[in-house]
Write a protein that holds these residues in place. Structure first.
Motif, PDB file in Angstrom:
ATOM      1  N   ALA A   1      24.507   9.156 -29.476  1.00  0.00           N
ATOM      2  CA  ALA A   1      25.334   8.066 -28.957  1.00  0.00           C
ATOM      3  C   ALA A   1      25.640   8.204 -27.465  1.00  0.00           C
ATOM      4  O   ALA A   1      26.173   7.271 -26.857  1.00  0.00           O
ATOM      5  CB  ALA A   1      26.643   7.997 -29.744  1.00  0.00           C
ATOM      6  N   ASP A   2      25.311   9.347 -26.871  1.00  0.00           N
ATOM      7  CA  ASP A   2      25.630   9.572 -25.460  1.00  0.00           C
ATOM      8  C   ASP A   2      24.756   8.701 -24.557  1.00  0.00           C
ATOM      9  O   ASP A   2      23.581   8.450 -24.846  1.00  0.00           O
ATOM     10  CB  ASP A   2      25.410  11.039 -25.083  1.00  0.00           C
ATOM     11  CG  ASP A   2      26.428  11.957 -25.735  1.00  0.00           C
ATOM     12  OD1 ASP A   2      27.450  11.446 -26.214  1.00  0.00           O
ATOM     13  OD2 ASP A   2      26.186  13.182 -25.759  1.00  0.00           O
ATOM     14  N   LEU A   3      25.344   8.257 -23.456  1.00  0.00           N
ATOM     15  CA  LEU A   3      24.570   7.541 -22.454  1.00  0.00           C
ATOM     16  C   LEU A   3      23.653   8.526 -21.724  1.00  0.00           C
ATOM     17  O   LEU A   3      23.990   9.703 -21.576  1.00  0.00           O
ATOM     18  CB  LEU A   3      25.501   6.864 -21.448  1.00  0.00           C
ATOM     19  CG  LEU A   3      26.354   5.707 -21.984  1.00  0.00           C
ATOM     20  CD1 LEU A   3      27.331   5.240 -20.911  1.00  0.00           C
ATOM     21  CD2 LEU A   3      25.468   4.552 -22.442  1.00  0.00           C
ATOM     22  N   PRO A   4      22.490   8.071 -21.275  1.00  0.00           N
ATOM     23  CA  PRO A   4      21.593   8.984 -20.556  1.00  0.00           C
ATOM     24  C   PRO A   4      22.196   9.431 -19.227  1.00  0.00           C
ATOM     25  O   PRO A   4      23.005   8.726 -18.621  1.00  0.00           O
ATOM     26  CB  PRO A   4      20.332   8.138 -20.342  1.00  0.00           C
ATOM     27  CG  PRO A   4      20.790   6.728 -20.434  1.00  0.00           C
ATOM     28  CD  PRO A   4      21.923   6.719 -21.409  1.00  0.00           C
ATOM     29  N   THR A   5      21.794  10.617 -18.796  1.00  0.00           N
ATOM     30  CA  THR A   5      22.237  11.163 -17.514  1.00  0.00           C
ATOM     31  C   THR A   5      21.230  10.784 -16.439  1.00  0.00           C
ATOM     32  O   THR A   5      20.030  11.014 -16.591  1.00  0.00           O
ATOM     33  CB  THR A   5      22.359  12.696 -17.592  1.00  0.00           C
ATOM     34  OG1 THR A   5      23.302  13.043 -18.605  1.00  0.00           O
ATOM     35  CG2 THR A   5      22.808  13.271 -16.255  1.00  0.00           C
ATOM     36  N   GLU A   6      21.722  10.203 -15.350  1.00  0.00           N
ATOM     37  CA  GLU A   6      20.849   9.803 -14.246  1.00  0.00           C
ATOM     38  C   GLU A   6      20.708  10.972 -13.271  1.00  0.00           C
ATOM     39  O   GLU A   6      21.698  11.515 -12.788  1.00  0.00           O
ATOM     40  CB  GLU A   6      21.439   8.593 -13.527  1.00  0.00           C
ATOM     41  CG  GLU A   6      20.564   8.049 -12.416  1.00  0.00           C
ATOM     42  CD  GLU A   6      21.166   6.808 -11.775  1.00  0.00           C
ATOM     43  OE1 GLU A   6      20.576   6.312 -10.804  1.00  0.00           O
ATOM     44  OE2 GLU A   6      22.228   6.345 -12.243  1.00  0.00           O
ATOM     45  N   GLN A   7      19.476  11.388 -13.015  1.00  0.00           N
ATOM     46  CA  GLN A   7      19.240  12.531 -12.127  1.00  0.00           C
ATOM     47  C   GLN A   7      18.224  12.152 -11.053  1.00  0.00           C
ATOM     48  O   GLN A   7      17.125  11.697 -11.355  1.00  0.00           O
ATOM     49  CB  GLN A   7      18.718  13.735 -12.915  1.00  0.00           C
ATOM     50  CG  GLN A   7      18.367  14.937 -12.042  1.00  0.00           C
ATOM     51  CD  GLN A   7      17.836  16.098 -12.846  1.00  0.00           C
ATOM     52  OE1 GLN A   7      18.581  16.773 -13.551  1.00  0.00           O
ATOM     53  NE2 GLN A   7      16.534  16.343 -12.754  1.00  0.00           N
ATOM     54  N   TYR A   8      18.594  12.350  -9.800  1.00  0.00           N
ATOM     55  CA  TYR A   8      17.694  12.125  -8.675  1.00  0.00           C
ATOM     56  C   TYR A   8      16.718  13.291  -8.634  1.00  0.00           C
ATOM     57  O   TYR A   8      17.130  14.460  -8.558  1.00  0.00           O
ATOM     58  CB  TYR A   8      18.513  12.049  -7.395  1.00  0.00           C
ATOM     59  CG  TYR A   8      17.900  11.240  -6.282  1.00  0.00           C
ATOM     60  CD1 TYR A   8      17.111  10.123  -6.540  1.00  0.00           C
ATOM     61  CD2 TYR A   8      18.129  11.584  -4.955  1.00  0.00           C
ATOM     62  CE1 TYR A   8      16.567   9.381  -5.516  1.00  0.00           C
ATOM     63  CE2 TYR A   8      17.590  10.845  -3.918  1.00  0.00           C
ATOM     64  CZ  TYR A   8      16.806   9.741  -4.207  1.00  0.00           C
ATOM     65  OH  TYR A   8      16.263   9.005  -3.180  1.00  0.00           O
ATOM     66  N   THR A   9      15.419  13.014  -8.700  1.00  0.00           N
ATOM     67  CA  THR A   9      14.435  14.061  -8.960  1.00  0.00           C
ATOM     68  C   THR A   9      13.245  13.973  -8.010  1.00  0.00           C
ATOM     69  O   THR A   9      12.800  12.880  -7.657  1.00  0.00           O
ATOM     70  CB  THR A   9      13.932  13.956 -10.419  1.00  0.00           C
ATOM     71  OG1 THR A   9      15.050  14.082 -11.301  1.00  0.00           O
ATOM     72  CG2 THR A   9      12.921  15.039 -10.740  1.00  0.00           C
ATOM     73  N   LEU A  10      12.742  15.142  -7.624  1.00  0.00           N
ATOM     74  CA  LEU A  10      11.496  15.248  -6.864  1.00  0.00           C
ATOM     75  C   LEU A  10      10.377  15.592  -7.836  1.00  0.00           C
ATOM     76  O   LEU A  10      10.453  16.593  -8.547  1.00  0.00           O
ATOM     77  CB  LEU A  10      11.616  16.343  -5.801  1.00  0.00           C
ATOM     78  CG  LEU A  10      10.304  16.764  -5.118  1.00  0.00           C
ATOM     79  CD1 LEU A  10       9.735  15.622  -4.285  1.00  0.00           C
ATOM     80  CD2 LEU A  10      10.518  18.009  -4.259  1.00  0.00           C
ATOM     81  N   GLY A  11       9.346  14.764  -7.876  1.00  0.00           N
ATOM     82  CA  GLY A  11       8.168  15.041  -8.687  1.00  0.00           C
ATOM     83  C   GLY A  11       6.977  15.319  -7.786  1.00  0.00           C
ATOM     84  O   GLY A  11       6.759  14.612  -6.797  1.00  0.00           O
ATOM     85  N   VAL A  12       6.212  16.373  -8.109  1.00  0.00           N
ATOM     86  CA  VAL A  12       5.077  16.774  -7.272  1.00  0.00           C
ATOM     87  C   VAL A  12       3.858  17.001  -8.163  1.00  0.00           C
ATOM     88  O   VAL A  12       3.965  17.596  -9.238  1.00  0.00           O
ATOM     89  CB  VAL A  12       5.380  18.075  -6.492  1.00  0.00           C
ATOM     90  CG1 VAL A  12       4.252  18.370  -5.509  1.00  0.00           C
ATOM     91  CG2 VAL A  12       6.706  17.982  -5.761  1.00  0.00           C
ATOM     92  N   VAL A  13       2.701  16.527  -7.705  1.00  0.00           N
ATOM     93  CA  VAL A  13       1.438  16.727  -8.417  1.00  0.00           C
ATOM     94  C   VAL A  13       0.438  17.351  -7.449  1.00  0.00           C
ATOM     95  O   VAL A  13       0.339  16.934  -6.290  1.00  0.00           O
ATOM     96  CB  VAL A  13       0.875  15.397  -8.955  1.00  0.00           C
ATOM     97  CG1 VAL A  13      -0.458  15.626  -9.663  1.00  0.00           C
ATOM     98  CG2 VAL A  13       1.864  14.737  -9.900  1.00  0.00           C
ATOM     99  N   SER A  14      -0.298  18.351  -7.931  1.00  0.00           N
ATOM    100  CA  SER A  14      -1.293  19.019  -7.095  1.00  0.00           C
ATOM    101  C   SER A  14      -2.591  19.188  -7.874  1.00  0.00           C
ATOM    102  O   SER A  14      -2.573  19.557  -9.049  1.00  0.00           O
ATOM    103  CB  SER A  14      -0.782  20.392  -6.646  1.00  0.00           C
ATOM    104  OG  SER A  14      -1.797  21.114  -5.971  1.00  0.00           O
ATOM    105  N   GLY A  15      -3.700  18.922  -7.203  1.00  0.00           N
ATOM    106  CA  GLY A  15      -5.004  19.149  -7.809  1.00  0.00           C
ATOM    107  C   GLY A  15      -5.469  20.578  -7.639  1.00  0.00           C
ATOM    108  O   GLY A  15      -6.677  20.846  -7.667  1.00  0.00           O
TER     109      GLY A  15
END
Length: 225
Positions: free
Chosen positions: A18-32
């Motif tokens: 029942a909890d509301l989702p937590t909003e998190q400012y996030t850095l996503g990185v992808v490397s080949g």
């Protein structure tokens, strides 16, 4: 090398349905590139942000890793800063990589930006440079196979304080016949220096003794005889 990055909000599920989702400012990185190349990218980000301690990487429990769909459970770690969980670093599972038609091994990471900023030094402060010479000492320590360099480095820094000018990893060596199974040797160098006077040999010996005692208490390290 990072081939792609994005800064965006993630909505994480609460602990209860029942909890509301937590909003998190996030850095996503992808490397080949492989796992360790992307780890170097994360360490560089931490350095540029002036984190007061290096990032540490911890193994993820088998059950948790297996629930992370699309990621290789054997090459997945949590990322921490001063004990605070920031996110994860992992390699895309080979099956998913094939499904997505990725050209080769692909590494990914996500880090909490608020978490990074809590440990960052965004306005660098001037530090005076000691005019007095430093003393270098090499230490060859025997530790359990499970001990990581980050754990040992943290123990060294905690044992000395302001008179530690630097600590550098040199190499890892294994000799089961002499040291026993599941043991390894880590060779490191410490640079010792006082800001207001020349460090004597006796003072350096006392600092090294503090380092050895702190490392033994923190990670069970023993100096190679």
């Amino acid at each position: 090398q990072a081939d792609l990055f994005e800064i965006a909000h993630l909505y994480l599920p609460g602990s209860q349905t029942a909890d509301l989702p937590t909003e998190q400012y996030t850095l996503g990185v992808v490397s080949g590139h492989d796992f360790f190349v992307l780890k170097g990218v994360l360490d560089t980000i931490a350095t540029r942000l002036g984190l007061r301690e290096p990032l540490s990487y911890r193994s993820i429990g088998t059950a948790d890793a297996q629930r992370a769909r699309g990621l290789d459970p054997n090459r997945m770690v949590e990322v921490h800063a001063a004990g605070e969980w920031l996110g994860y670093l992992a390699v895309i599972d080979a099956a998913l990589g094939k499904e997505l038609k990725l050209p080769g091994e692909t590494s990914v990471a996500e880090l909490s930006i608020p978490g990074l900023l809590r440990h960052a030094t965004l306005v660098p402060t001037q530090k005076s440079i000691s005019p007095f010479p430093s003393i270098q000492r090499d230490l060859n320590l025997i530790v359990a196979e499970t001990i990581r360099w980050a754990d040992l480095e943290s123990a060294v820094r905690a044992a000395v304080g302001g008179e530690l000018a630097g600590v550098t990893y040199r190499e890892t060596y294994r000799d089961p016949a002499k040291d026993g199974p599941d043991r390894k040797r880590i060779l490191l160098s410490v640079s010792l220096q006082k800001p207001d006077a020349t460090l004597t040999g006796g003072e350096a010996d006392a600092l090294v003794a503090s380092i050895l005692d702190g490392c033994e208490r923190a990670v069970g390290a023993k100096l190679l005889a």
